[in-house]
Design a protein around this motif. Structure first.
Motif, PDB file in Angstrom:
ATOM      1  N   ARG A   1       0.811  -1.224   0.000  1.00  0.00           N
ATOM      2  CA  ARG A   1       0.000   0.000   0.000  1.00  0.00           C
ATOM      3  C   ARG A   1       0.844   1.273   0.000  1.00  0.00           C
ATOM      4  NH1 ARG A   1      -3.191   0.903   4.122  1.00  0.00           N
ATOM      5  NH2 ARG A   1      -2.210  -0.510   5.576  1.00  0.00           N
ATOM      6  N   TYR A   2       2.072   1.192   0.548  1.00  0.00           N
ATOM      7  CA  TYR A   2       2.901   2.405   0.622  1.00  0.00           C
ATOM      8  C   TYR A   2       4.058   2.380  -0.377  1.00  0.00           C
ATOM      9  CZ  TYR A   2       0.067   3.252   4.710  1.00  0.00           C
ATOM     10  OH  TYR A   2      -1.015   3.454   5.533  1.00  0.00           O
ATOM     11  N   THR A   3       3.933   1.541  -1.420  1.00  0.00           N
ATOM     12  CA  THR A   3       4.958   1.519  -2.471  1.00  0.00           C
ATOM     13  C   THR A   3       4.293   1.819  -3.812  1.00  0.00           C
ATOM     14  OG1 THR A   3       6.248  -0.100  -1.232  1.00  0.00           O
ATOM     15  CG2 THR A   3       6.761   0.090  -3.561  1.00  0.00           C
TER      16      THR A   3
ATOM     17  N   ARG B   1      11.096  -5.731   2.890  1.00  0.00           N
ATOM     18  CA  ARG B   1      11.771  -4.508   2.422  1.00  0.00           C
ATOM     19  C   ARG B   1      11.014  -3.954   1.238  1.00  0.00           C
ATOM     20  NH1 ARG B   1      16.604  -6.119   0.128  1.00  0.00           N
ATOM     21  NH2 ARG B   1      16.197  -8.246   0.850  1.00  0.00           N
ATOM     22  N   ASP B   2      10.791  -2.649   1.226  1.00  0.00           N
ATOM     23  CA  ASP B   2      10.121  -2.083   0.058  1.00  0.00           C
ATOM     24  C   ASP B   2      10.862  -0.853  -0.435  1.00  0.00           C
ATOM     25  OD1 ASP B   2       9.018   0.437   1.214  1.00  0.00           O
ATOM     26  OD2 ASP B   2       7.771  -0.890   2.419  1.00  0.00           O
ATOM     27  N   THR B   3      10.552  -0.483  -1.680  1.00  0.00           N
ATOM     28  CA  THR B   3      11.165   0.711  -2.263  1.00  0.00           C
ATOM     29  C   THR B   3      10.111   1.830  -2.296  1.00  0.00           C
ATOM     30  OG1 THR B   3      10.534  -0.087  -4.442  1.00  0.00           O
ATOM     31  CG2 THR B   3      12.774  -0.602  -3.714  1.00  0.00           C
ATOM     32  N   GLY B   4       9.302   1.871  -1.230  1.00  0.00           N
ATOM     33  CA  GLY B   4       8.155   2.786  -1.198  1.00  0.00           C
ATOM     34  C   GLY B   4       8.466   4.176  -0.690  1.00  0.00           C
ATOM     35  N   ILE B   5       7.426   4.819  -0.146  1.00  0.00           N
ATOM     36  CA  ILE B   5       7.514   6.239   0.205  1.00  0.00           C
ATOM     37  C   ILE B   5       8.387   6.499   1.432  1.00  0.00           C
ATOM     38  CG2 ILE B   5       5.272   6.799  -0.819  1.00  0.00           C
ATOM     39  CD1 ILE B   5       4.100   6.817   2.034  1.00  0.00           C
ATOM     40  N   GLY B   6       8.655   5.441   2.234  1.00  0.00           N
ATOM     41  CA  GLY B   6       9.509   5.598   3.415  1.00  0.00           C
ATOM     42  C   GLY B   6       8.848   6.448   4.497  1.00  0.00           C
TER      43      GLY B   6
ATOM     44  N   GLY C   1      -6.309   2.113   4.962  1.00  0.00           N
ATOM     45  CA  GLY C   1      -5.702   1.896   6.285  1.00  0.00           C
ATOM     46  C   GLY C   1      -6.601   2.335   7.421  1.00  0.00           C
ATOM     47  N   THR C   2      -6.413   1.709   8.595  1.00  0.00           N
ATOM     48  CA  THR C   2      -7.190   2.091   9.777  1.00  0.00           C
ATOM     49  C   THR C   2      -6.275   2.694  10.848  1.00  0.00           C
ATOM     50  OG1 THR C   2      -6.840  -0.063  10.806  1.00  0.00           O
ATOM     51  CG2 THR C   2      -8.803   0.171   9.433  1.00  0.00           C
ATOM     52  N   GLY C   3      -4.967   2.551  10.689  1.00  0.00           N
ATOM     53  CA  GLY C   3      -4.040   3.042  11.706  1.00  0.00           C
ATOM     54  C   GLY C   3      -3.904   2.079  12.881  1.00  0.00           C
TER      55      GLY C   3
ATOM     56  N   PHE D   1      -3.974   4.057  16.054  1.00  0.00           N
ATOM     57  CA  PHE D   1      -4.426   5.151  15.182  1.00  0.00           C
ATOM     58  C   PHE D   1      -3.329   6.130  14.772  1.00  0.00           C
ATOM     59  CE2 PHE D   1      -8.515   4.017  17.290  1.00  0.00           C
ATOM     60  CZ  PHE D   1      -9.171   3.590  16.152  1.00  0.00           C
ATOM     61  N   TYR D   2      -2.054   5.806  15.046  1.00  0.00           N
ATOM     62  CA  TYR D   2      -0.983   6.720  14.607  1.00  0.00           C
ATOM     63  C   TYR D   2      -0.721   6.495  13.126  1.00  0.00           C
ATOM     64  CZ  TYR D   2       3.120   9.629  14.552  1.00  0.00           C
ATOM     65  OH  TYR D   2       4.003  10.641  14.261  1.00  0.00           O
ATOM     66  N   ARG D   3      -0.814   7.558  12.342  1.00  0.00           N
ATOM     67  CA  ARG D   3      -0.548   7.470  10.910  1.00  0.00           C
ATOM     68  C   ARG D   3       0.316   8.641  10.501  1.00  0.00           C
ATOM     69  NH1 ARG D   3      -6.700   6.430   9.328  1.00  0.00           N
ATOM     70  NH2 ARG D   3      -6.853   8.109  10.822  1.00  0.00           N
ATOM     71  N   VAL D   4       1.299   8.385   9.643  1.00  0.00           N
ATOM     72  CA  VAL D   4       2.197   9.450   9.211  1.00  0.00           C
ATOM     73  C   VAL D   4       1.398  10.456   8.390  1.00  0.00           C
ATOM     74  CG1 VAL D   4       4.210   9.958   7.771  1.00  0.00           C
ATOM     75  CG2 VAL D   4       4.191   7.939   9.276  1.00  0.00           C
TER      76      VAL D   4
HETATM   77  P1  ADP Z   1      -2.448   1.927   8.437  1.00  0.00           P
HETATM   78  O1  ADP Z   1      -3.668   1.096   8.511  1.00  0.00           O
HETATM   79  O2  ADP Z   1      -2.707   3.409   8.446  1.00  0.00           O
HETATM   80  O3  ADP Z   1      -1.510   1.502   7.361  1.00  0.00           O
HETATM   81  P2  ADP Z   1      -0.525   0.851  10.348  1.00  0.00           P
HETATM   82  O4  ADP Z   1      -0.634   0.766  11.836  1.00  0.00           O
HETATM   83  O5  ADP Z   1      -0.382  -0.417   9.590  1.00  0.00           O
HETATM   84  O6  ADP Z   1      -1.767   1.699   9.874  1.00  0.00           O
HETATM   85  O7  ADP Z   1       0.716   1.776  10.000  1.00  0.00           O
HETATM   86  C1  ADP Z   1       0.857   3.032  10.678  1.00  0.00           C
HETATM   87  C2  ADP Z   1       1.468   4.052   9.733  1.00  0.00           C
HETATM   88  O8  ADP Z   1       2.816   3.682   9.443  1.00  0.00           O
HETATM   89  C3  ADP Z   1       0.778   4.136   8.372  1.00  0.00           C
HETATM   90  O9  ADP Z   1      -0.330   4.993   8.403  1.00  0.00           O
HETATM   91  C4  ADP Z   1       1.901   4.671   7.497  1.00  0.00           C
HETATM   92  O10 ADP Z   1       1.964   6.073   7.615  1.00  0.00           O
HETATM   93  C5  ADP Z   1       3.166   4.082   8.128  1.00  0.00           C
HETATM   94  N1  ADP Z   1       3.657   2.877   7.409  1.00  0.00           N
HETATM   95  C6  ADP Z   1       3.466   1.589   7.745  1.00  0.00           C
HETATM   96  N2  ADP Z   1       4.100   0.763   6.888  1.00  0.00           N
HETATM   97  C7  ADP Z   1       4.712   1.554   5.985  1.00  0.00           C
HETATM   98  C8  ADP Z   1       5.554   1.301   4.836  1.00  0.00           C
HETATM   99  N3  ADP Z   1       5.898   0.052   4.455  1.00  0.00           N
HETATM  100  N4  ADP Z   1       6.008   2.372   4.139  1.00  0.00           N
HETATM  101  C9  ADP Z   1       5.690   3.651   4.525  1.00  0.00           C
HETATM  102  N5  ADP Z   1       4.902   3.954   5.588  1.00  0.00           N
HETATM  103  C10 ADP Z   1       4.431   2.915   6.311  1.00  0.00           C
END
Ligand code: ADP
Length: 261
Positions: free
Chosen positions: A163-165, A187-192, A218-220, A205-208
């Motif tokens: 989901r984040y790549t 390991r992913d080459t995603g958004i980091g 996502g639900t956080g 519920f913590y989400r970047v």
């Molecule tokens: P969500 O359901 O929002 O994905 P998670 O608890 O699984 O909730 O993850 C918390 C937060 O961590 C995500 O909202 C996202 O911002 C960040 N995150 C998790 N995995 C990755 C990833 N592989 N690459 C980038 N950000 C990630």
């Protein structure tokens, strides 16, 4: 008494002396149990009305052509939000079940290669051919643990990677020995992720970026579910990430979880 919870701490004090601190944490423990029960009850109560709403939305959507084009966008929004709420409730129920189990309930000897293959197939289905997903099983060791819990924790990490790549990215799933420990990593080459977010990622519920997380379904709650499952297995979560470069989430299992060959 079963109603009293004490926390004991032993601190070395001068030479050959020890300070024993005994704290009564019964009130704290009681509040925590009430909080968990409250969340579990509310989630449970919300499930039925939501199922009814979802069912009627389905019925209306089956009445082909009877929704006026003016109303269609609002209808689609209602369906999307119902799905989202259902996902949050399911995750809250999973989290409270896992939190309430202090120890593992369904431990067994697990064959890891079929489980890893299952994970890769599920991740490929979610990615729908948008990423290159590769399994590197460098060891054949097996684990003692809960199949359902470990599949849930590991698939949380693989689905986050998908989901984040962005499309065309790479996702590598490793299963390897590191000294006495065995490590599962994604390991992913995603958004980091920026370093300052890392310590808070497993909070509920913590989400970047809540907008992006919501858009990707996502639900956080995923990583807090992972944290509790790993606690049951005496395993550690390690996260390395750099914004714009990608992430590596690893589960480090202790030697006592590894089955002898
Ligand atoms: P969500 O359901 O929002 O994905 P998670 O608890 O699984 O909730 O993850 C918390 C937060 O961590 C995500 O909202 C996202 O911002 C960040 N995150 C998790 N995995 C990755 C990833 N592989 N690459 C980038 N950000 C990630």
């Amino acid at each position: 008494s079963p109603d009293i919870t004490l926390e004991l701490q032993i601190i070395p004090f001068a030479s050959k002396q020890r300070l024993l601190i005994c704290r009564d944490v019964s009130a704290l423990e009681k509040t925590e149990v009430m909080r968990r029960d409250f969340i579990a009850n509310v989630s449970h109560e919300l499930r039925t009305p939501l199922t009814v709403i979802g069912g009627f939305l389905e019925t209306i959507s089956d009445m082909q052509g009877e929704i006026s084009p003016d109303i269609q966008p609002y209808f689609d929004m209602m369906q999307a939000q119902t799905t989202r709420m259902r996902r949050i409730i399911e995750d809250l129920l999973t989290l409270s079940t896992i939190e309430n189990n202090a120890t593992l309930k369904d431990e067994s000897d697990l064959q890891m290669l079929p489980l890893l293959n299952q994970l890769v197939n599920d991740a490929r289905a979610l990615s729908q051919g948008q990423h290159t997903i590769t399994l590197h099983a460098e060891t054949t060791v097996n684990l003692r643990g809960s199949y359902n819990e470990l599949l849930s924790a590991m698939s949380n990490l693989t689905s986050n990677a998908v989901r984040y790549t962005p499309a065309q990215g790479h996702i590598d799933i490793d299963w390897q020995m590191r000294g006495e420990h065995v490590v599962f990593s994604v390991r992913d080459t995603g958004i980091g992720i920026d370093a300052h977010h890392l310590p808070r990622l497993t909070e509920r519920f913590y989400r970047v970026d809540s907008g992006r997380s919501r858009d990707t379904g996502g639900t956080g709650l995923g990583l807090s579910i992972v944290k509790h499952i790993l606690h049951h297995h005496q395993a550690q979560l390690q996260i390395e990430s750099e914004a714009g470069q990608g992430s590596c989430f690893s589960i480090v299992f202790p030697p006592q979880r590894i089955l002898s060959a």
